[in-house]
Design a protein around this motif. Structure first.
Motif, short mmCIF file in Angstrom:
data_model
loop_
_atom_site.label_atom_id
_atom_site.label_comp_id
_atom_site.label_asym_id
_atom_site.label_seq_id
_atom_site.Cartn_x
_atom_site.Cartn_y
_atom_site.Cartn_z
N GLN A 129 0.85 -1.19 0.00
CA GLN A 129 0.00 0.00 0.00
C GLN A 129 0.88 1.24 0.00
OE1 GLN A 129 -3.10 0.10 2.94
NE2 GLN A 129 -3.57 2.26 2.60
N GLN A 134 -3.69 0.58 -3.19
CA GLN A 134 -3.54 -0.76 -2.63
C GLN A 134 -3.38 -1.77 -3.75
OE1 GLN A 134 -7.12 -1.04 -0.14
NE2 GLN A 134 -5.83 -0.77 1.67
N GLU A 141 -5.18 -7.61 -8.00
CA GLU A 141 -6.16 -6.56 -7.79
C GLU A 141 -5.48 -5.26 -7.39
OE1 GLU A 141 -9.91 -9.35 -6.26
OE2 GLU A 141 -8.82 -8.08 -4.84
N SER A 143 -6.49 -1.03 -6.31
CA SER A 143 -7.53 -0.03 -6.04
C SER A 143 -6.87 1.29 -5.67
CB SER A 143 -8.46 -0.50 -4.91
OG SER A 143 -7.75 -0.59 -3.69
N GLU A 145 -8.00 4.97 -3.85
CA GLU A 145 -9.04 5.70 -3.13
C GLU A 145 -10.32 4.87 -3.04
OE1 GLU A 145 -9.35 9.43 -5.15
OE2 GLU A 145 -7.45 10.18 -4.34
N GLY A 146 -10.14 3.56 -2.89
CA GLY A 146 -11.28 2.67 -2.74
C GLY A 146 -11.93 2.24 -4.04
N ARG A 147 -11.46 2.77 -5.15
CA ARG A 147 -12.01 2.42 -6.46
C ARG A 147 -11.10 1.43 -7.17
NH1 ARG A 147 -11.03 5.98 -9.48
NH2 ARG A 147 -9.94 7.54 -8.21
N PRO A 148 -11.65 0.37 -7.75
CA PRO A 148 -10.81 -0.60 -8.45
C PRO A 148 -10.16 0.00 -9.69
CG PRO A 148 -13.13 -1.07 -8.84
CD PRO A 148 -13.08 0.00 -7.79
N LEU A 149 -8.93 -0.39 -9.94
CA LEU A 149 -8.21 0.01 -11.15
C LEU A 149 -8.15 -1.18 -12.09
CD1 LEU A 149 -5.11 1.96 -9.75
CD2 LEU A 149 -7.19 2.93 -10.73
N THR A 150 -8.42 -0.93 -13.35
CA THR A 150 -8.30 -1.98 -14.35
C THR A 150 -6.97 -1.81 -15.06
OG1 THR A 150 -10.70 -2.02 -14.68
CG2 THR A 150 -9.34 -3.03 -16.40
#
Length: 229
Positions: A129, A134, A141, A143, A145-150
């Motif tokens: 992190q 993260q 996986e 993320s 700011e709490g949003r998943p990154l693709t």
């Protein structure tokens, strides 16, 4: 390990077969774009060697089609030496490229490095992190700011390498070794292209990839309104 070799030149297919079969790899072949795309998606190889100038469907289109459904590593083969061509392939999702004519021993080394790196990543359970970023390498996986990154495969690997060394300057040569698994051979454009992609994913956040002129890059977490380098 199974490798799909997609090239319309019989002499190239035979050269690749000669050297890679000696290393114990299972090989299958395709001689045009549609065949390459079909086999890549149906047989699920561990690596695709893909010629850029394929008949019926070129390597760019095949790469795009593969990336819509698979993260299999792609090593693009091309006779074209222009940076714009190489960058275009990387931006579509190719992991690496090798310019024709190539030294067969370098091809073998690249293949081993890509497969070794891919296998090592699958077996690793490390998480990291940095600020609001993260990363979970086992689950693949990410993320922010709490949003998943693709992220594409090499984008994730590069970001993870930078995150593991938060605040530390990493040279392009170091990143080539860590992420692509081979030592510096005079071409670092691959790293720059992937860094540009990552900056787009991180845009607007407090996590930045800074450029250190003459050195390389480092990942930092600062104020949200900080300017990226």
């Amino acid at each position: 390990m199974r490798i799909l070799v997609a090239d319309d030149e019989p002499n190239i297919r035979e050269l690749v077969r000669l050297y890679l079969s000696k290393e114990g790899y299972d090989l299958e072949f395709a001689s045009n774009g549609p065949e390459a795309l079909e086999k890549a998606l149906q047989t699920q190889p561990d690596l695709v060697l893909l010629d850029l100038m394929m008949p019926k469907l070129d390597g760019f289109e095949v790469t795009k089609g593969i990336r819509e459904r698979s993260d299999v590593p792609i090593l693009m083969l091309t006779v074209r030496k222009e940076d714009t061509v190489k960058v275009a392939g990387l931006e579509l999702g190719a992991d690496d490229y090798l310019t024709k004519p190539f030294n067969p021993k370098e091809l073998v080394a690249r293949v081993k490095a890509i497969l070794r790196r891919s296998d090592g990543i699958q077996r690793s359970g490390t998480t990291v992190q940095v600020g609001t970023l993260q990363l979970d390498r086992q689950r693949r996986e990410a993320s922010l700011e709490g949003r998943p990154l693709t992220l594409r495969t090499k984008e994730f690997d590069l970001l993870f390498a930078l995150a593991q060394n938060e605040g530390i300057a990493m040279s392009r040569e170091q990143l080539l070794s860590l992420v692509w698994g081979y030592t510096f051979s005079g071409e670092t454009r691959t790293v720059d292209v992937h860094v540009n992609h990552l900056r787009q994913h991180l845009a607007g956040s407090a996590v930045k990839i800074e450029t250190l002129r003459g050195v390389g890059y480092k990942l930092v977490a600062g104020p949200r309104d900080a300017l990226g380098a």
